[in-house]
Design a protein around this motif. Structure first.
Motif, short mmCIF file in Angstrom:
data_model
loop_
_atom_site.label_atom_id
_atom_site.label_comp_id
_atom_site.label_asym_id
_atom_site.label_seq_id
_atom_site.Cartn_x
_atom_site.Cartn_y
_atom_site.Cartn_z
N ARG A 315 0.86 -1.18 0.00
CA ARG A 315 0.00 0.00 0.00
C ARG A 315 0.90 1.23 0.00
O ARG A 315 1.50 1.57 1.01
CB ARG A 315 -0.91 0.02 1.23
CG ARG A 315 -1.78 -1.23 1.41
CD ARG A 315 -2.94 -1.21 0.44
NE ARG A 315 -3.85 -2.30 0.70
CZ ARG A 315 -3.82 -3.49 0.10
NH1 ARG A 315 -2.89 -3.72 -0.82
NH2 ARG A 315 -4.68 -4.43 0.39
N CYS A 450 -4.71 4.44 -8.22
CA CYS A 450 -5.87 5.31 -7.95
C CYS A 450 -5.41 6.76 -7.99
O CYS A 450 -4.66 7.20 -7.11
CB CYS A 450 -6.47 5.00 -6.58
SG CYS A 450 -7.28 3.40 -6.48
N LEU A 480 -1.61 -1.40 -4.08
CA LEU A 480 -2.29 -0.12 -4.28
C LEU A 480 -1.26 0.99 -4.39
O LEU A 480 -0.36 1.12 -3.55
CB LEU A 480 -3.22 0.17 -3.10
CG LEU A 480 -3.88 1.56 -3.07
CD1 LEU A 480 -4.87 1.72 -4.21
CD2 LEU A 480 -4.58 1.79 -1.72
N PHE A 482 -1.70 4.90 -4.40
CA PHE A 482 -2.74 5.87 -4.09
C PHE A 482 -2.19 7.28 -4.32
O PHE A 482 -1.44 7.81 -3.49
CB PHE A 482 -3.20 5.68 -2.64
CG PHE A 482 -4.48 6.37 -2.28
CD1 PHE A 482 -5.68 5.96 -2.84
CD2 PHE A 482 -4.50 7.40 -1.36
CE1 PHE A 482 -6.87 6.59 -2.49
CE2 PHE A 482 -5.67 8.03 -1.00
CZ PHE A 482 -6.86 7.62 -1.58
N SER A 484 -2.78 11.04 -4.36
CA SER A 484 -3.85 11.80 -3.71
C SER A 484 -3.31 13.01 -2.96
O SER A 484 -2.16 13.01 -2.49
CB SER A 484 -4.62 10.90 -2.74
OG SER A 484 -5.70 11.59 -2.16
N THR A 494 -2.68 3.69 3.46
CA THR A 494 -1.35 3.31 3.00
C THR A 494 -0.35 3.19 4.15
O THR A 494 -0.53 3.78 5.22
CB THR A 494 -0.82 4.32 1.96
OG1 THR A 494 -0.69 5.60 2.56
CG2 THR A 494 -1.76 4.40 0.77
#
Length: 528
Positions: A315, A450, A480, A482, A484, A494
């Motif tokens: 993550r 993402c 993942l 991420f 963001s 994460t």
């Protein structure tokens, strides 16, 4: 009709909207007003009707939506005019920033030329047009020399959002209707935008702000309207509705928005951070980028070289100011942007640089969820079969099984089957963003990228995604990445983090090492 300066610039005594064939209205007798020099904000959960309202107050609507009621702009009832006369009645008075900026940016014109063309509406000569374009870009947090020669597709999502805002500002409109203007912006830029909107209002501009960004609303708004299922359920001065005086909000919908925001901000109830992923059984397992460099101008450059590994179950957060190269790197992993140098490997095997050269099994390995979710769907088809197509085409599932998987995954993110059977135009931006996430998950990838997947979500929907995503990734030990600016979600989802600045990886480590308490990214104005 004469219009006094004391009258509301925008006066909506009552406004309704209904989609053809729908059981309930999209807007149900909504009333609001916006005065010159004031900001009226509309908040509410995803699907509450904010975007429909933003169009309707200007006498506009999506295909298949019928409007009724009254919407007076500077004293002129737009809904009393024939549809073809409404744009002329709005010209020079009102400007609209849509939630999806790609819908208003001209893909075949360079950004500088497009802006100066818009500036011609109020500026007669070339020098003042260019100055107006430069001022609008600066107000939106962009630099003229950085973006003037680029096309919109060469900008990051946050840069596109700011360019669309500049396109609205450059016209000098008396009324601005802004739909989620901070979507895709890092916290520093969002804070700066709040100050700029307040300054615009203080200079006499009227602003209708449609947003799920409650800190922005508190910073900029004078009056707040809470929308739920197309109805106005709460309203009042901003401090009374969302501020310190709102300890016991009057309506359940307001209470839920504030409770979800409080949970997300403190980490309580926002989904506990998942346990650290088990070590990869073999160092070459999973997805790995090695020596990635992007020099061409198809986006923000990566001066790199960037080398990062994403083992099964990992993550990782990818952080940095807007324009620092985060989206470019995510697109390289998915084969959507070809690197100038470097490779991407899956379980040790080099993947073709372009996704159209990857067979189905390799396309499945890395799934990328775009920040601009509306552009990712075919507009003429219902959403559900588009979601199911991922499982059918990449995993060879039969249609009934693929559809059942799509319905189940969507339900975990708060989307019911009836909503999925609509076309994309009938879904809100937040609903489409969650649908895009569902579609990527149905590939059961080795790595899910993402890119700002919470940017269009209200506080309640964001909390649901943060809680559900680890469970949806766990069965296949999907890694993942991420990308963001949503720091509470980063901390909840994460374990490891990477910080990009100006196209370079400048820091990596655990989330707590990369994100010390109170950390905020420095704004990037001269991007790239």
């Amino acid at each position: 009709m004469t219009h006094s300066h004391r009258d509301p610039l925008l006066d909506v005594p009552e406004l309704s909207a209904r989609a053809d064939g729908a059981d309930r209205p999209l807007l149900d007798h909504v009333a609001l007003s916006v005065r010159a020099g004031a900001v009226t904000a509309v908040v509410g959960p995803s699907g509450s009707g904010k975007t429909t309202l933003g169009l309707a107050v200007l006498g506009a609507s999506r295909a298949g939506v019928r409007l009724s009621g009254r919407a007076l702009l500077a004293g002129t009832d737009l809904l009393a005019l024939a549809p073809h006369r409404r744009p002329g009645a709005r010209a020079g008075l009102a400007a609209h920033l849509p939630q999806h900026p790609e819908t208003v940016l001209d893909p075949v014109r360079r950004c500088g030329g497009a802006l100066t063309g818009l500036a011609a509406l109020g500026h007669p000569d070339r020098v003042t047009r260019r100055r107006a374009a430069q001022d609008a870009l600066a107000a939106a947090g962009l630099d003229w020399e950085t973006v003037r020669r680029r096309f919109p597709h060469q900008l990051s999502g946050g840069q596109q959002q700011r360019l669309a805002l500049a396109s609205a500002l450059v016209t000098g409109a008396r009324l601005l209707v802004l739909d989620e203007p901070t979507s895709g912006l890092d916290p520093a830029l969002a804070t700066a935008l709040g100050r700029r909107l307040r300054a615009l209002a203080d200079e006499g501009t009227g602003i209708l702000l449609l947003s799920h960004d409650l800190p922005l609303v508190r910073a900029a708004a004078d009056h707040v309207v809470v929308l739920e299922h197309g109805r106005c359920v709460d309203h009042g001065p901003a401090p009374d509705v969302l501020g310190a005086a709102a300890r016991t909000p009057r309506h359940r919908a307001t209470r839920e928005l504030l409770a979800a925001e409080a949970g997300a901000g403190t980490g309580e109830g926002a989904g506990a951070r998942p346990a650290p992923a088990a070590p990869a059984p073999e160092p070459r397992a999973g997805i790995a980028a090695e020596g990635v460099v992007v020099r061409h101008r198809s986006g923000d450059p990566l001066h790199g070289p960037v080398s990062l590994a994403f083992p099964p179950g990992g993550r990782t957060a990818l952080l940095g100011p807007s324009g620092s190269g985060k989206t470019t790197f995510g697109r390289v992993l998915a084969g959507l942007t070809a690197p100038s140098a470097g490779t991407v490997r899956h379980d040790g095997r080099v993947l073709p640089r372009r996704v159209d050269r990857r067979p189905a099994a390799q396309r499945r390995a890395v799934q990328y969820v775009h920040q601009s979710s509306a552009a990712a769907f075919e507009h003429h088809r219902p959403v559900l079969p588009q979601l199911a197509d991922t499982a059918r085409l990449l995993r060879h599932r039969e249609r009934p099984a693929a559809t059942a998987e799509a319905v189940s995954a969507a339900a975990a993110l708060g989307l019911d089957e009836e909503l999925l059977r609509r076309t994309p135009a009938r879904l809100s931006g937040g609903q489409l963003q969650r649908c895009a996430l569902v579609r990527a998950l149905l590939a059961r990838p080795a790595l899910l990228v993402c890119d700002e997947v919470t940017s269009a979500l209200d506080t309640v929907s964001r909390r649901r995604v943060v809680e559900a995503l680890p469970e949806l990734l766990a069965p296949d030990r999907t890694a993942l990445l991420f990308i963001s600016h949503d720091l509470p979600a980063v901390r909840a989802l994460t374990d490891d983090a990477v910080l990009f600045e100006a196209g370079r990886c400048v820091r990596r480590g655990t989330v707590d090492e990369v994100l010390p308490a109170g950390w905020r990214p420095a704004p990037t104005v001269r991007d790239g």
